[in-house]
Design a protein around this motif. Sequence first.
Motif, PDB file in Angstrom:
ATOM      1  N   THR A 345       0.835  -1.202   0.000  1.00  0.00           N
ATOM      2  CA  THR A 345       0.000   0.000   0.000  1.00  0.00           C
ATOM      3  C   THR A 345       0.865   1.244   0.000  1.00  0.00           C
ATOM      4  O   THR A 345       2.009   1.229   0.432  1.00  0.00           O
ATOM      5  N   ASP A 346       0.295   2.326  -0.483  1.00  0.00           N
ATOM      6  CA  ASP A 346       0.977   3.623  -0.441  1.00  0.00           C
ATOM      7  C   ASP A 346       0.612   4.403   0.807  1.00  0.00           C
ATOM      8  O   ASP A 346       1.095   5.499   1.019  1.00  0.00           O
ATOM      9  N   HIS A 347      -0.279   3.846   1.626  1.00  0.00           N
ATOM     10  CA  HIS A 347      -0.767   4.567   2.786  1.00  0.00           C
ATOM     11  C   HIS A 347      -0.149   3.976   4.049  1.00  0.00           C
ATOM     12  O   HIS A 347      -0.796   3.292   4.834  1.00  0.00           O
ATOM     13  N   ALA A 348       1.130   4.244   4.219  1.00  0.00           N
ATOM     14  CA  ALA A 348       1.854   3.648   5.345  1.00  0.00           C
ATOM     15  C   ALA A 348       1.257   4.070   6.682  1.00  0.00           C
ATOM     16  O   ALA A 348       1.337   3.336   7.665  1.00  0.00           O
ATOM     17  N   GLU A 349       0.629   5.280   6.703  1.00  0.00           N
ATOM     18  CA  GLU A 349       0.093   5.749   7.973  1.00  0.00           C
ATOM     19  C   GLU A 349      -1.055   4.874   8.482  1.00  0.00           C
ATOM     20  O   GLU A 349      -1.382   4.886   9.671  1.00  0.00           O
ATOM     21  N   GLU A 350      -1.655   4.078   7.595  1.00  0.00           N
ATOM     22  CA  GLU A 350      -2.740   3.204   8.012  1.00  0.00           C
ATOM     23  C   GLU A 350      -2.239   2.080   8.928  1.00  0.00           C
ATOM     24  O   GLU A 350      -3.029   1.435   9.606  1.00  0.00           O
ATOM     25  N   PHE A 351      -0.933   1.868   8.940  1.00  0.00           N
ATOM     26  CA  PHE A 351      -0.368   0.762   9.707  1.00  0.00           C
ATOM     27  C   PHE A 351       0.506   1.284  10.843  1.00  0.00           C
ATOM     28  O   PHE A 351       1.539   0.718  11.154  1.00  0.00           O
ATOM     29  N   ALA A 352       0.076   2.358  11.444  1.00  0.00           N
ATOM     30  CA  ALA A 352       0.849   2.932  12.542  1.00  0.00           C
ATOM     31  C   ALA A 352       0.823   2.035  13.776  1.00  0.00           C
ATOM     32  O   ALA A 352       1.716   2.087  14.609  1.00  0.00           O
ATOM     33  N   ASP A 353      -0.208   1.197  13.896  1.00  0.00           N
ATOM     34  CA  ASP A 353      -0.306   0.261  15.009  1.00  0.00           C
ATOM     35  C   ASP A 353       0.801  -0.780  14.871  1.00  0.00           C
ATOM     36  O   ASP A 353       0.850  -1.509  13.894  1.00  0.00           O
ATOM     37  N   ASP A 354       1.703  -0.842  15.860  1.00  0.00           N
ATOM     38  CA  ASP A 354       2.880  -1.710  15.715  1.00  0.00           C
ATOM     39  C   ASP A 354       2.670  -3.094  16.314  1.00  0.00           C
ATOM     40  O   ASP A 354       3.606  -3.859  16.481  1.00  0.00           O
ATOM     41  N   ARG A 355       1.432  -3.456  16.640  1.00  0.00           N
ATOM     42  CA  ARG A 355       1.204  -4.779  17.231  1.00  0.00           C
ATOM     43  C   ARG A 355       1.142  -5.865  16.149  1.00  0.00           C
ATOM     44  O   ARG A 355       0.766  -5.610  15.024  1.00  0.00           O
ATOM     45  N   LEU A 356       1.512  -7.066  16.565  1.00  0.00           N
ATOM     46  CA  LEU A 356       1.302  -8.247  15.726  1.00  0.00           C
ATOM     47  C   LEU A 356      -0.023  -8.857  16.146  1.00  0.00           C
ATOM     48  O   LEU A 356      -0.168  -9.313  17.272  1.00  0.00           O
ATOM     49  N   GLU A 357      -1.021  -8.838  15.269  1.00  0.00           N
ATOM     50  CA  GLU A 357      -2.317  -9.381  15.662  1.00  0.00           C
ATOM     51  C   GLU A 357      -2.280 -10.902  15.705  1.00  0.00           C
ATOM     52  O   GLU A 357      -1.442 -11.527  15.084  1.00  0.00           O
ATOM     53  N   ASN A 358      -3.216 -11.458  16.446  1.00  0.00           N
ATOM     54  CA  ASN A 358      -3.368 -12.902  16.476  1.00  0.00           C
ATOM     55  C   ASN A 358      -3.933 -13.374  15.138  1.00  0.00           C
ATOM     56  O   ASN A 358      -4.497 -12.610  14.374  1.00  0.00           O
ATOM     57  N   LEU A 359      -3.794 -14.684  14.879  1.00  0.00           N
ATOM     58  CA  LEU A 359      -4.299 -15.249  13.633  1.00  0.00           C
ATOM     59  C   LEU A 359      -5.817 -15.325  13.632  1.00  0.00           C
ATOM     60  O   LEU A 359      -6.439 -15.238  12.595  1.00  0.00           O
ATOM     61  N   PHE A 360      -6.415 -15.529  14.806  1.00  0.00           N
ATOM     62  CA  PHE A 360      -7.856 -15.617  14.863  1.00  0.00           C
ATOM     63  C   PHE A 360      -8.342 -15.235  16.248  1.00  0.00           C
ATOM     64  O   PHE A 360      -7.582 -15.175  17.168  1.00  0.00           O
TER      65      PHE A 360
END
Length: 360
Positions: A345-360
């Motif tokens: 994506t070109d919208h890097a700011e959308e991923f400011a959350d630095d957590r690794l989410e769970n798979l489910f």
Amino acid sequence: MKVALIGVGQAGGKITERLAKFDANMDFGAVQGALAVNSAEPDLQSLEFVDTKLIGADRVNGHGVGGDNELGTEVMQADIQQVLGALDGRVTSSAEAIVVVAGLGGGTGSGGAPVLVHNLQQVYDVPVYALGVLPGRNEGALYQANAGRSLKTLLREADSTLLIDNDAWHEQGESVEGAFETINDRIAKRVGLLFASGEAVEGVGESVVDSSEVINTLRAGGVAALGYATEVASEDSAENINTAMTVSRQALLTGTSLPDATTADSALLVIAGQPDAIPRKGVERARRWLEDETGSMQVRGGDFPLDSDRLGALVLLGGAERSDRVQAFMERAREAKEAQEEESTDHAEEFADDRLENLF
């Protein structure tokens, strides 16, 4: 310790086969049943010593999930009843634990193993452990990100997760294929000896380890690690006091599955060898040293009578997630995930959350 093994994905299937074969060759009788589950049919066809189950045939037609661990999660969820059905007769009343084995970098293993562990917890009343192999530093961003998400989910779902770092148990200069073969062999021997440590096959030790001590060591949950080392033993146990200390130190400080993991909530020390060669003073001295080194007051110790000219030490750590190695890996996985997202994506700011989410 009687266990049922379930390998998920390519690496999980291969390691499960090696474990089952090692246990059978040594005549330990610890492995009660073994099943390999995969979405890639060719990987299952190469296995000879375990039963197999193909999943996701309607989605990927036996070709695997191509490293996509979200798809690996989906195909396991879709076929979970068939997998549980395939376990009938393999998880018997004598099983004291179920161990789900997976490489955490690939698609089927990293995505499917947490789903399987979650469902096994709903069905069985014995501990459900995970044995997860972390990708090496040079295995690419996809594998790092997959493993980070999978590990985070496994730690929530499994009673304990024994981690094997791919960078820990191979020789420098080996080819990639040779390194994987070496790692799988070492996992089979070390983990196989741990499972069998309560299944004495040669003589009677003074303080034989039993399955309850393994289970209680892993009761801390979270990350577990396993260390191993051996030296040639003297026939006189008094001469082996220093040898017992040496192999115990090596097992923890240089022979562990998770390098630099020395702090733990609990630990188990098993000294293996000919009963007459195992020094009581050496075992107790090594156990006290392990208490000091791990910072844990829950350090169990005992013998594993074994027909061998060597003296070996197995060190099992429970609750070891404070390890710098685990923290460094999770940081590497987070950076790999962020790099993937920036590429898509070109919208890097959308991923400011630095957590690794769970798979489910």
